[in-house]
Design a protein around this motif. Sequence first.
Motif, PDB file in Angstrom:
ATOM      1  N   CYS A  88      14.128  -0.938   3.163  1.00  0.00           N
ATOM      2  CA  CYS A  88      13.036   0.043   3.072  1.00  0.00           C
ATOM      3  C   CYS A  88      13.273   1.016   1.926  1.00  0.00           C
TER       4      CYS A  88
ATOM      5  N   THR B  61       9.680   2.248   1.127  1.00  0.00           N
ATOM      6  CA  THR B  61       8.912   2.164   2.362  1.00  0.00           C
ATOM      7  C   THR B  61       9.469   3.118   3.406  1.00  0.00           C
TER       8      THR B  61
ATOM      9  N   TYR C 121       9.626   3.993   7.482  1.00  0.00           N
ATOM     10  CA  TYR C 121       9.575   3.135   8.664  1.00  0.00           C
ATOM     11  C   TYR C 121      10.067   3.889   9.900  1.00  0.00           C
TER      12      TYR C 121
ATOM     13  N   LYS D 245       6.070  -0.125   9.942  1.00  0.00           N
ATOM     14  CA  LYS D 245       5.946   0.285   8.541  1.00  0.00           C
ATOM     15  C   LYS D 245       4.954   1.439   8.460  1.00  0.00           C
TER      16      LYS D 245
END
Length: 398
Positions: A358, A363, A365, A396
Amino acid sequence: MSSVMELIVNPKYVNKFKQGYPLVHKDSIANLDKLKEEGSLFHLVDPTRNFIAKGYYGIQNKGVGWVLSHRIGEKIDIIFFKEKISDAMKKRESFYKDSETNTFRIFNGEGDGIGGFTIDYFDGYYLINWYSEGIYSFKDQVIRAFDELTDYKGIYEKKRFDTKGKYIDDDDFVKGERGEFPIIVKENGINYAVYLNDGAMVGIFLDQRDVRNVIREKYAMDKNVLNTFSYTGAFSVAAALGGAAKTTSVDLAKRSKSKTIEQFSVNGIDYEAQDIVVMDVFDYFKYANRKDLKFDLVILDPPSFARSKKRTFSSSKDYPTLIKDAILVTEKNGVIVASTNNATFGMKKFKGFVEQACKDTGTTYKIIESFNLPKDFQTSSDYPEGNYLKVLFIKKTS
């Protein structure tokens, strides 16, 4: 003690065995040359010849044998095996009585007191998995214990060993009546077709029961689902029955398509309304990116190690890359189900893989659920490696 070989434990391992650790590794023994014939019994002793435990010699990928008892006078005979298997069956009484589930594990190796073999139940049929020639030498005692403990339709076996530690492919039938395959078993009301007589795999991994159930009950409704390394499509079936808008099953093995069609069919699901793709998973991720395909639920359940013509995959090294590929095809607020059966690392390291992937992809999460082995897969606190299954549900968030 003279009638049983003595294995001298290296000093730094003495306390570990005294505290109940069951697996005998090569580097824990000072006089390994004493081991000659698999199946023979030994006593573990400290450097001053004080008794620690008794076990058997059996080579498998994890070591050279397993501890069976810490009592010097305990006999390893039919009574020993009968008591261990009987105790294990009693712990699974609730499963035997469950009208919605008729397939489960009734004996889980060292978790039930004897490392090196497992026993699974499939609607009246029992399947014994032997992981070394050493434990296989006790086959007669195990079968006699079954004869005295329970009625059964039939007994099958898988000999998961040879000189390279692989599966031996021969007639798997042991006794009773031969099954008419596929046998249709039930798991939480879902039908699965299983074959006890067709190579190393039977068609379903029983250790994922709880994960399949929660996917059906909580995560599948109206979702577009991608199931990678899909094998026979068991996760896809659970998702479809949970109301998924569509499932896509991807596996490199050519027979995965016909097997997945079969699993959909025994549940009355129109398989033509689902996508079943025979392709390398990593190639499929590239394809999905080119086509801008996105999924609400992505399931990752790779083998610990796999080799194809194009690449080699090792979960201990390559899982972060796999998660990064999954992130790219997952919708915002979608969920990635990341699973591994690799016993060489724990949940902390596995969560580290997620964090790394991630971070590398920018990203954010949230881990919303996690799972280990279900309760019929009995484990021992003295052997944490035995609780090998690690599953994370990763949302996500951006």
